[in-house]
Design a protein around this motif. Structure first.
Motif, short mmCIF file in Angstrom:
data_model
loop_
_atom_site.label_atom_id
_atom_site.label_comp_id
_atom_site.label_asym_id
_atom_site.label_seq_id
_atom_site.Cartn_x
_atom_site.Cartn_y
_atom_site.Cartn_z
N MET A 13 84.25 49.61 2.46
CA MET A 13 84.63 49.97 3.82
C MET A 13 84.23 48.84 4.76
N ALA A 14 85.16 48.34 5.52
CA ALA A 14 84.91 47.21 6.41
C ALA A 14 84.13 47.66 7.64
N LYS A 15 83.24 46.80 8.08
CA LYS A 15 82.43 47.08 9.26
C LYS A 15 83.26 46.78 10.51
N GLU A 16 83.41 47.75 11.37
CA GLU A 16 84.19 47.56 12.59
C GLU A 16 83.35 46.87 13.65
N LYS A 17 83.97 45.94 14.36
CA LYS A 17 83.27 45.23 15.43
C LYS A 17 83.37 46.05 16.71
N THR A 18 82.26 46.12 17.42
CA THR A 18 82.27 46.82 18.70
C THR A 18 82.78 45.87 19.77
N GLN A 19 83.47 46.40 20.73
CA GLN A 19 84.00 45.60 21.82
C GLN A 19 82.90 45.28 22.82
N ASN A 20 82.68 44.01 23.09
CA ASN A 20 81.71 43.59 24.08
C ASN A 20 82.40 43.51 25.43
N LYS A 21 81.96 44.33 26.35
CA LYS A 21 82.59 44.39 27.66
C LYS A 21 81.78 43.61 28.70
N ILE A 22 80.83 42.79 28.26
CA ILE A 22 80.00 42.04 29.19
C ILE A 22 80.81 40.86 29.72
N HIS A 23 80.98 40.84 31.04
CA HIS A 23 81.72 39.75 31.69
C HIS A 23 81.16 39.61 33.10
N ILE A 24 80.22 38.70 33.27
CA ILE A 24 79.54 38.50 34.54
C ILE A 24 80.21 37.34 35.26
N LYS A 25 80.70 37.59 36.47
CA LYS A 25 81.46 36.57 37.20
C LYS A 25 80.70 36.05 38.40
N ASN A 26 81.02 34.81 38.77
CA ASN A 26 80.52 34.20 40.00
C ASN A 26 81.69 34.24 40.99
N LYS A 27 81.69 35.23 41.87
CA LYS A 27 82.83 35.46 42.75
C LYS A 27 82.96 34.42 43.86
N ARG A 28 81.90 33.73 44.18
CA ARG A 28 81.92 32.75 45.27
C ARG A 28 82.62 31.45 44.89
#
Length: 156
Positions: free
Chosen positions: A1-16
């Motif tokens: 059974m293949a190990k499923e990868k979890t989705q990384n939702k980390i996305h830190i932006k520099n809005k300036r």
């Protein structure tokens, strides 16, 4: 059974960045972190505002990046504002160093994310600072777009 990868939702932006600079060229760099720093980033507790990149001993460092101390880190916790080394190829480093020495150019981090392999990466940009009137033009364009969208929505 293949190990499923979890989705990384980390996305830190520099809005300036888009408001303060014209972006000339972008690069993706690895970043040297300690154990408690990566855990804090995975919790989304980092900030890129007021950060910039500079060269020290022919290596690129990001300065002013704030990574909050890890809540479960005891005496092993890190300094939140320490300088962190960026990992790029020698060719990219030489190109960035030559361009950043020219007047008006700087290197700024755009965003930080975690890639598919679970490694923290930082997108950096070679940028040229905007003048006050350039910023004013950007605000006018943004206001005009909002006004057009408002009118479209009103009549649809």
């Amino acid at each position: 059974m293949a190990k499923e990868k979890t989705q990384n939702k980390i996305h830190i932006k520099n809005k300036r960045v888009s408001f303060e600079y014209f972006i000339i060229d972008t690069y993706t760099a690895g970043i040297v972190l300690t154990g408690t720093e990566i855990k804090s980033i995975r919790e989304g507790k980092a900030s890129l505002s007021d950060s910039y990149c500079t060269f020290k001993n022919n290596e690129l460092y990001v300065i002013g990046m704030h990574i909050t101390e890890y809540s479960h880190g005891t005496y092993n916790n890190h300094d939140p504002k320490r300088e962190r080394k960026l990992l790029l190829t020698r060719r990219e480093l030489n190109k960035l160093k030559a361009k950043s020495n020219e007047k008006g150019f700087t290197i700024v981090p755009i965003d930080m994310f975690i890639n598919d392999k679970g490694l923290a990466k930082v997108s950096i940009a070679l940028a040229k600072g905007k003048h006050f009137y350039d910023k004013r033009d950007n605000l006018k364009e943004k206001d005009n777009k909002k006004e057009i969208e408002r009118i479209k929505y009103k009549y649809d």
